[in-house]
Design a protein around this motif. Structure first.
Motif, PDB file in Angstrom:
ATOM      1  N   TYR A 129      -0.230  26.367 -14.811  1.00 31.49           N
ATOM      2  CA  TYR A 129       0.058  25.845 -16.145  1.00 31.49           C
ATOM      3  C   TYR A 129      -1.250  25.564 -16.880  1.00 31.49           C
ATOM      4  O   TYR A 129      -2.166  24.964 -16.311  1.00 31.49           O
ATOM      5  N   THR A 130      -1.315  26.019 -18.119  1.00 31.04           N
ATOM      6  CA  THR A 130      -2.525  25.878 -18.926  1.00 31.04           C
ATOM      7  C   THR A 130      -2.349  24.758 -19.943  1.00 31.04           C
ATOM      8  O   THR A 130      -1.344  24.707 -20.649  1.00 31.04           O
ATOM      9  N   VAL A 131      -3.345  23.852 -19.999  1.00 24.42           N
ATOM     10  CA  VAL A 131      -3.277  22.703 -20.900  1.00 24.42           C
ATOM     11  C   VAL A 131      -4.601  22.589 -21.656  1.00 24.42           C
ATOM     12  O   VAL A 131      -5.673  22.773 -21.071  1.00 24.42           O
ATOM     13  N   THR A 132      -4.511  22.264 -22.948  1.00 27.84           N
ATOM     14  CA  THR A 132      -5.696  22.047 -23.771  1.00 27.84           C
ATOM     15  C   THR A 132      -5.664  20.636 -24.341  1.00 27.84           C
ATOM     16  O   THR A 132      -4.648  20.219 -24.917  1.00 27.84           O
ATOM     17  N   GLY A 150       4.478  24.460  -3.610  1.00 27.00           N
ATOM     18  CA  GLY A 150       5.234  23.557  -2.751  1.00 27.00           C
ATOM     19  C   GLY A 150       5.290  22.133  -3.255  1.00 27.00           C
ATOM     20  O   GLY A 150       5.331  21.180  -2.468  1.00 27.00           O
ATOM     21  N   GLY A 151       5.274  21.994  -4.576  1.00 29.42           N
ATOM     22  CA  GLY A 151       5.359  20.666  -5.166  1.00 29.42           C
ATOM     23  C   GLY A 151       4.056  19.902  -5.187  1.00 29.42           C
ATOM     24  O   GLY A 151       4.029  18.732  -5.578  1.00 29.42           O
ATOM     25  N   LYS A 152       2.975  20.558  -4.797  1.00 32.48           N
ATOM     26  CA  LYS A 152       1.677  19.883  -4.753  1.00 32.48           C
ATOM     27  C   LYS A 152       0.647  20.607  -5.622  1.00 32.48           C
ATOM     28  O   LYS A 152       0.738  21.823  -5.830  1.00 32.48           O
ATOM     29  N   LEU A 153      -0.319  19.837  -6.127  1.00 31.16           N
ATOM     30  CA  LEU A 153      -1.442  20.413  -6.865  1.00 31.16           C
ATOM     31  C   LEU A 153      -2.377  21.082  -5.871  1.00 31.16           C
ATOM     32  O   LEU A 153      -2.840  20.445  -4.911  1.00 31.16           O
ATOM     33  N   THR A 154      -2.658  22.369  -6.084  1.00 33.45           N
ATOM     34  CA  THR A 154      -3.492  23.105  -5.125  1.00 33.45           C
ATOM     35  C   THR A 154      -4.793  23.625  -5.724  1.00 33.45           C
ATOM     36  O   THR A 154      -5.718  23.971  -4.991  1.00 33.45           O
ATOM     37  N   ASN A 155      -4.869  23.699  -7.069  1.00 33.24           N
ATOM     38  CA  ASN A 155      -6.101  24.231  -7.655  1.00 33.24           C
ATOM     39  C   ASN A 155      -6.238  23.787  -9.113  1.00 33.24           C
ATOM     40  O   ASN A 155      -5.241  23.641  -9.828  1.00 33.24           O
ATOM     41  N   ILE A 156      -7.475  23.537  -9.530  1.00 33.97           N
ATOM     42  CA  ILE A 156      -7.801  23.258 -10.925  1.00 33.97           C
ATOM     43  C   ILE A 156      -8.910  24.217 -11.333  1.00 33.97           C
ATOM     44  O   ILE A 156      -9.924  24.325 -10.640  1.00 33.97           O
ATOM     45  N   GLU A 157      -8.709  24.915 -12.424  1.00 31.78           N
ATOM     46  CA  GLU A 157      -9.693  25.891 -12.903  1.00 31.78           C
ATOM     47  C   GLU A 157     -10.101  25.543 -14.331  1.00 31.78           C
ATOM     48  O   GLU A 157      -9.260  25.280 -15.184  1.00 31.78           O
ATOM     49  N   THR A 158     -11.406  25.545 -14.578  1.00 34.77           N
ATOM     50  CA  THR A 158     -11.918  25.296 -15.913  1.00 34.77           C
ATOM     51  C   THR A 158     -11.915  26.588 -16.715  1.00 34.77           C
ATOM     52  O   THR A 158     -12.526  27.575 -16.307  1.00 34.77           O
ATOM     53  N   ARG A 174     -16.572  16.808  -8.116  1.00 33.16           N
ATOM     54  CA  ARG A 174     -16.111  15.589  -7.461  1.00 33.16           C
ATOM     55  C   ARG A 174     -14.663  15.236  -7.781  1.00 33.16           C
ATOM     56  O   ARG A 174     -13.871  14.956  -6.874  1.00 33.16           O
ATOM     57  N   LEU A 175     -14.296  15.239  -9.061  1.00 36.21           N
ATOM     58  CA  LEU A 175     -12.944  14.817  -9.426  1.00 36.21           C
ATOM     59  C   LEU A 175     -11.895  15.845  -9.029  1.00 36.21           C
ATOM     60  O   LEU A 175     -10.822  15.480  -8.520  1.00 36.21           O
ATOM     61  N   TYR A 176     -12.172  17.124  -9.271  1.00 37.01           N
ATOM     62  CA  TYR A 176     -11.183  18.156  -8.941  1.00 37.01           C
ATOM     63  C   TYR A 176     -10.725  18.042  -7.480  1.00 37.01           C
ATOM     64  O   TYR A 176      -9.514  17.938  -7.209  1.00 37.01           O
ATOM     65  N   GLU A 181      -6.839  16.252  -3.215  1.00 39.92           N
ATOM     66  CA  GLU A 181      -6.647  15.538  -1.952  1.00 39.92           C
ATOM     67  C   GLU A 181      -5.664  14.374  -2.115  1.00 39.92           C
ATOM     68  O   GLU A 181      -4.781  14.175  -1.285  1.00 39.92           O
ATOM     69  N   SER A 182      -5.826  13.596  -3.194  1.00 37.98           N
ATOM     70  CA  SER A 182      -5.010  12.388  -3.359  1.00 37.98           C
ATOM     71  C   SER A 182      -3.626  12.667  -3.922  1.00 37.98           C
ATOM     72  O   SER A 182      -2.700  11.880  -3.694  1.00 37.98           O
ATOM     73  N   GLN A 183      -3.483  13.763  -4.698  1.00 42.35           N
ATOM     74  CA  GLN A 183      -2.224  14.058  -5.403  1.00 42.35           C
ATOM     75  C   GLN A 183      -1.805  12.860  -6.249  1.00 42.35           C
ATOM     76  O   GLN A 183      -0.615  12.550  -6.377  1.00 42.35           O
ATOM     77  N   SER A 184      -2.800  12.190  -6.852  1.00 42.58           N
ATOM     78  CA  SER A 184      -2.501  10.966  -7.599  1.00 42.58           C
ATOM     79  C   SER A 184      -3.321  10.887  -8.876  1.00 42.58           C
ATOM     80  O   SER A 184      -4.542  11.151  -8.870  1.00 42.58           O
TER      81      SER A 184
END
Length: 705
Positions: A129-132, A150-158, A174-176, A181-184
């Motif tokens: 999903y793409t967000v601006t 599987g209902g979890k965040l697995t990747n963030i791409e800039t 660091r944040l990504y 890891e935290s899913q929070s």
């Protein structure tokens, strides 16, 4: 029997009423733009809302704070009488210009629904999903891709950063991974990149909603470490690794000391990597190349003394000023012997004398300042196998033993406490631009900042609490070289050209310029509006009459003003009709940048300048105010130090083993309530030079030399 039954029923009703009246309200907090937004809900026994309110006091008053107030009075008030479980937050309209605060409020309500009803978490659908959303940049928004499996965040791409690249790199690094890891969404922001971190979390919340989930379900608590670690045997501990901290760390290591560095942000360099260059008086290498002295130091000192004299009394500590003048040139050559390169030719600034006192710089071989800072710290670390430093480690207090400074207690981003023991401490925490309460107390209010706001007065407070350190000229005007609208519009609500028009209106000195202090300051603003608008205080208003506005629509602006900094890429032309000015002003109103009133007196009431009719000629028509702000790099007051850069206590005595550098002590060079000197690069020069001197002196003290 009937009487007994009636009594039982009456008692039952009373117990129910007591139970409802005494039930604890439900509360939930979500990170907004400036801090947490808190929702409080009171329910009756059937889960019906009897009271609901949003606390947005940590948000920007004119935007986030106003959004909370607007929702309290409108959409939230309308929810009273509705079952909490039936509230559809998607049907609540966000307040224009305050999306982050509005979304935080709606998420908090959803969290309360789950808290009250025990609703099952909504599953996010797999996909990318793409967000601006707006980031830190004023010219480019941030676009991110979020992938769920599987209902979890697995990747963030800039896709586009929308932020300063070197700072945003700390978010990516660091944040990504922490979010994955935290899913929070309760994951802490990266220090030194708070705006970027908040934008990433806002974008993630939007992606969760796009994927069919609920952001409220992702505000799960994150457990912090309770571990305590002791680190012993250091000669010098440096708190802060910006310009002053870097030179202190390098200088102490060079003298053979064992050194530990503490940096609250996720990168070294601090605000010093955002400044052009330092003051450096007669660097030996440049004097040799010039064939002789570049600046007469005695003339500079005399001029400095005259500027910092108030009512016949000298306010700066001239012995420290003289030391700075004598040592600043040496600092330039010393830094070039390590990992930096300075421009070969010294340059002049705005001062009438035209003295060539500063030079731009970067890393060796064409590298950036950040390259130079990282290389310098690593070079110093390699000088002794014990030398070390940590990022995202926040100093909390000085450790005292037998009345002497003996180290620093600090807490890492993960909650781990470090007690770092050493013989001396150099404070280099960068002043107090990140502490609203100190700003209100000493510099007439909270200033907008272009600085990294991890500089929150920690060094100043620690020294006061531990050794009763003396403050010196805390009320010096902060370094301000930027003027812009109070709330910069970073999204597409206006085009770039429309933003350029709004900016032109807020930096036009040919119309009345009035501070919130009720003073008109046109006569104090010279050819560079951005360098002088501080005279109005943290914020100011440029006033236009209805006739002025109508003329702009049909004839165009009289002046096409373009800011030196924070321009947004659009074009503005003088004498070209601004046919869409009504649209620009209307959007400006929504963001708290434009005020309109039917009369001049009413405008004064709206902007809290009740004496406006004494400052502006009243033509009996409607009036407009465009709100601007001075964006500062740093504060300029702090701890008193002597020529050894030792902190001075309130009894006038130097504190053995404690030093304060850079913006933690620059007040000794300046004068109360006056602006920063204009020779060029004095703050950057003091940071680098005071750091070099303090590091060497701390090493000598620790080694008993």
């Amino acid at each position: 029997m009937k009487k007994l039954l009636s009594l039982v029923l009456a008692l039952a009703m009373m117990m129910t009423l007591v139970s409802v009246a005494s039930a604890d309200p439900l509360t939930a907090s979500v990170a907004g733009f400036g801090g947490d937004v808190t929702i409080t809900v009171e329910l009756d026994a059937d889960g019906v809302i009897t009271a609901i309110s949003a606390d947005g006091s940590t948000q920007t008053p004119e935007v986030g704070g106003a959004a909370a107030a607007t929702l309290n009075e409108g959409a939230l008030a309308a929810l009273v009488g509705t079952k909490l479980a039936d509230v559809d937050t998607k049907a609540i309209d966000s307040v224009t210009g305050a999306t982050i605060t509005s979304d935080a409020i709606k998420t908090a309500i959803d969290m309360l629904k789950a808290q009250a009803g025990g609703a099952e978490a909504a599953q996010v659908k797999d996909g990318t999903y793409t967000v601006t959303v707006p980031g830190y940049s004023v010219t480019e928004q941030m676009t991110l891709n979020f992938t769920f499996e599987g209902g979890k965040l697995t990747n963030i791409e800039t896709v586009t950063a929308g932020n300063t690249p070197v700072i945003f790199a700390t978010v990516e690094e660091r944040l990504y991974p922490r979010l994955i890891e935290s899913q929070s969404l309760e994951t802490d922001a990266v220090s030194g990149a708070t705006v970027a971190s908040s934008a990433v979390k806002q974008a993630l919340a939007m992606a969760i909603e796009q994927a069919g989930g609920s952001a409220a379900d992702w505000h799960t608590p994150i457990e912090k470490s309770t571990e305590v670690i002791d680190l012993d045997g250091y000669d010098v501990i440096v708190v802060g690794l910006g310009g002053a901290g870097m030179t202190a760390y390098l200088s102490a290591a060079e003298k053979g000391a064992t050194v530990f560095g503490i940096e609250k942000a996720a990168k070294v360099g601090g605000n010093s990597t955002n400044t052009a260059g330092p003051m450096a008086i007669n660097p030996p290498s440049r004097v040799e190349a010039n064939g002789g002295q570049i600046v007469p130091p005695e003339d500079l000192l005399k001029d400095w003394a005259e500027y910092t004299t108030i009512d016949g009394q000298q306010d700066a500590k001239l012995d420290v000023v003289e030391k700075f003048i004598a040592e600043s040139g040496e600092t330039l050559d010393w830094m070039e012997s390590y990992t930096f390169e300075f421009a070969p030719q010294m340059a002049a600034f705005f001062h009438p004398a035209g003295w060539q006192v500063w030079a731009t710089y970067g890393g060796k071989n064409g590298g950036t300042k950040d390259d130079g800072y990282i290389a310098a710290i690593e070079t110093a670390k390699a000088m002794n196998e014990k030398n070390d430093y940590m990022l995202e480690l926040e100093a909390k207090e000085l450790i005292m033993e037998d009345g002497k400074v003996a180290g620093v207690k600090a807490v890492a981003w993960d909650g781990t406490t470090y007690n770092i023991h050493g013989k001396s401490v150099v404070l280099a925490t960068g002043g107090y631009a990140g502490d609203p309460e100190l700003e209100k107390e000493y510099i007439h209010g909270v200033w907008k900042t272009e600085a990294m706001t991890q500089c929150d007065g920690a060094g100043i407070r620690m020294a006061q609490e531990a050794v009763n350190a003396n403050l010196y000229n805390m009320d010096v005007v902060p370094v301000s070289h930027i003027a812009q609208v109070y709330n910069i519009i970073k999204n597409d609500d206006l085009t770039k050209d429309q933003k350029a028009v709004l900016t032109s209106l807020v930096i036009d000195n040919s119309y009345p310029v009035i501070g919130e202090n009720g003073k008109r300051v046109n006569d104090q603003i010279g050819m560079f509006f951005s360098f002088d608008c501080w005279a109005a205080g943290p914020t100011y208003f440029v006033i236009y009459s209805e006739d002025d506005i109508n003329a702009f629509k049909t004839e165009g602006l009289k002046n096409a003003n373009v800011p030196m900094f924070l321009a947004q890429g659009g074009t503005v032309e003088a004498n070209k009709p601004v046919t869409d000015l009504d649209t620009i002003l209307e959007v400006g109103k929504q963001y708290g940048d434009v005020y309109e009133a039917a009369s001049l007196k009413e405008l004064g009431e709206a902007i809290n300048v009740p004496n406006i009719t004494e400052l502006v000629e009243d033509n009996g028509k409607a009036y407009y105010a465009v709100k601007g702000a001075s964006y500062i790099y740093s504060t300029c007051g702090g701890l008193e130090v002597d020529t050894n850069i030792n902190v001075i206590d309130t009894d006038g005595n130097p504190v053995p083993g404690l030093y304060a550098t850079g913006n933690d002590s620059i007040g000794v060079l300046l004068a109360s309530e006056k602006a920063y000197v204009t020779y060029g690069g004095a703050a950057a020069g003091w940071s680098l030079t005071s750091g070099r001197l303090a590091g060497a002196n701390a090493a000598a003290y620790a080694k008993g030399e």
